[in-house]
Write an enzyme that holds these catalytic residues in place. Structure first.
Site, PDB file in Angstrom:
ATOM      1  N   GLU A 241       0.810  -1.207   0.000  1.00 15.28           N
ATOM      2  CA  GLU A 241       0.000   0.000   0.000  1.00 15.28           C
ATOM      3  C   GLU A 241       0.850   1.267   0.000  1.00 15.28           C
ATOM      4  OE1 GLU A 241      -3.063  -0.044  -0.529  1.00 15.28           O
ATOM      5  OE2 GLU A 241      -3.557  -2.153  -0.128  1.00 15.28           O
TER       6      GLU A 241
ATOM      7  N   ARG B 273     -17.955  -0.301   5.502  1.00 14.67           N
ATOM      8  CA  ARG B 273     -19.050  -0.929   4.755  1.00 14.67           C
ATOM      9  C   ARG B 273     -19.755  -1.985   5.582  1.00 14.67           C
ATOM     10  NH1 ARG B 273     -19.379  -5.540   1.996  1.00 14.67           N
ATOM     11  NH2 ARG B 273     -17.139  -5.960   2.237  1.00 14.67           N
TER      12      ARG B 273
ATOM     13  N   HIS C 266      -1.510  -5.838   1.761  1.00 10.69           N
ATOM     14  CA  HIS C 266      -2.734  -6.637   1.696  1.00 10.69           C
ATOM     15  C   HIS C 266      -2.440  -7.963   1.008  1.00 10.69           C
ATOM     16  CE1 HIS C 266      -5.713  -3.257   2.575  1.00 10.69           C
ATOM     17  NE2 HIS C 266      -6.129  -4.289   3.286  1.00 10.69           N
TER      18      HIS C 266
END
Length: 228
Positions: A94, A104, A181
């Site tokens: 990242e 979310r 990730h």
């Protein structure tokens, strides 16, 4: 004339102290590939590395407290935080952490912040203090798909990434750190069409990334941006 004193043997260099973190499972999953891979990495750490690990809560606020406690306990030279990004095909290093929590789904404590800052009054964003493209190249050289990512999302992964960057900027300027990730592992995709990667391959890529982060002083100047 006195004979010269024998020279003392030089001491071997101290190993670099590295903290690597993963997350507990979330959103109904029974495993989190980030923690599985971090545990696997700890079984065979990179050469010349004094490796410490920590499992973080998937909870806003608490996760940063977990990270801070681990940093204080280990005083590392480098911190690499790792999280799950289901749907991605490879490891993604990242570039930027943004100062916003916008969930979310609820976290593991049922919290679901909407458009709230990670740190009240903090900068809008921080860049990772890792040689991103050298890390990607090292993972690929080790046979593991990898790429630079321009967004860490707005869930607990970005929350921790921003918390780490803010800690470095305000309290530990000598510390370097970033976030990676990782995809699902195969056991998570037996009933859905999504890419996955073995724990072993993820750990291999993380090992290469750690080594590149420790040994690279000037990042590679190669393409790694995005068009959208």
């Amino acid at each position: 004339m006195p004979s010269p004193s024998p020279s003392s043997p030089s001491s071997p260099p101290s190993p670099a102290k590295v903290l690597v973190t993963g997350f507990e499972p979330f959103d109904g999953e029974t495993v989190n590939p980030s923690w599985l891979a971090v545990r696997s990495l700890a079984e065979a750490p990179p050469a010349g590395v004094d490796l410490a690990t920590a499992e973080l809560s998937c909870v806003f606020g608490t996760a940063i407290e977990d990270l801070r406690a681990a940093v204080e306990a280990t005083s590392p030279d480098l911190v690499l935080c790792v999280g799950q990004a289901g749907g991605r095909h490879g490891l993604t290093v990242e570039r930027v952490a943004v100062n916003v929590d916008d969930a979310r789904i609820p976290d593991n404590a049922g919290r679901q912040p909407v458009d709230e800052p990670v740190v009240e009054g903090g900068p809008a964003a921080y860049f990772a203090s890792l040689p991103l493209k050298a890390c990607v190249a090292a993972a690929r050289e080790a046979g593991v798909p990898a790429a630079v990512s321009q967004t860490a999302g707005t869930f607990v992964c970005n929350h921790v990434f921003y918390g780490l960057a803010h800690l470095i900027a305000t309290e530990r300027p000598a510390l370097r750190g970033g976030f990676v990730h990782v995809p699902y592992v195969p056991e998570q995709v037996v009933d859905r069409a999504a890419p996955s990667m073995s724990v072993r391959d993820i750990a291999t890529g993380l090992s290469a990334i750690v080594t590149a982060a420790l040994t690279t002083t000037t990042d590679l100047r190669v393409t790694g941006g995005a068009t959208h």
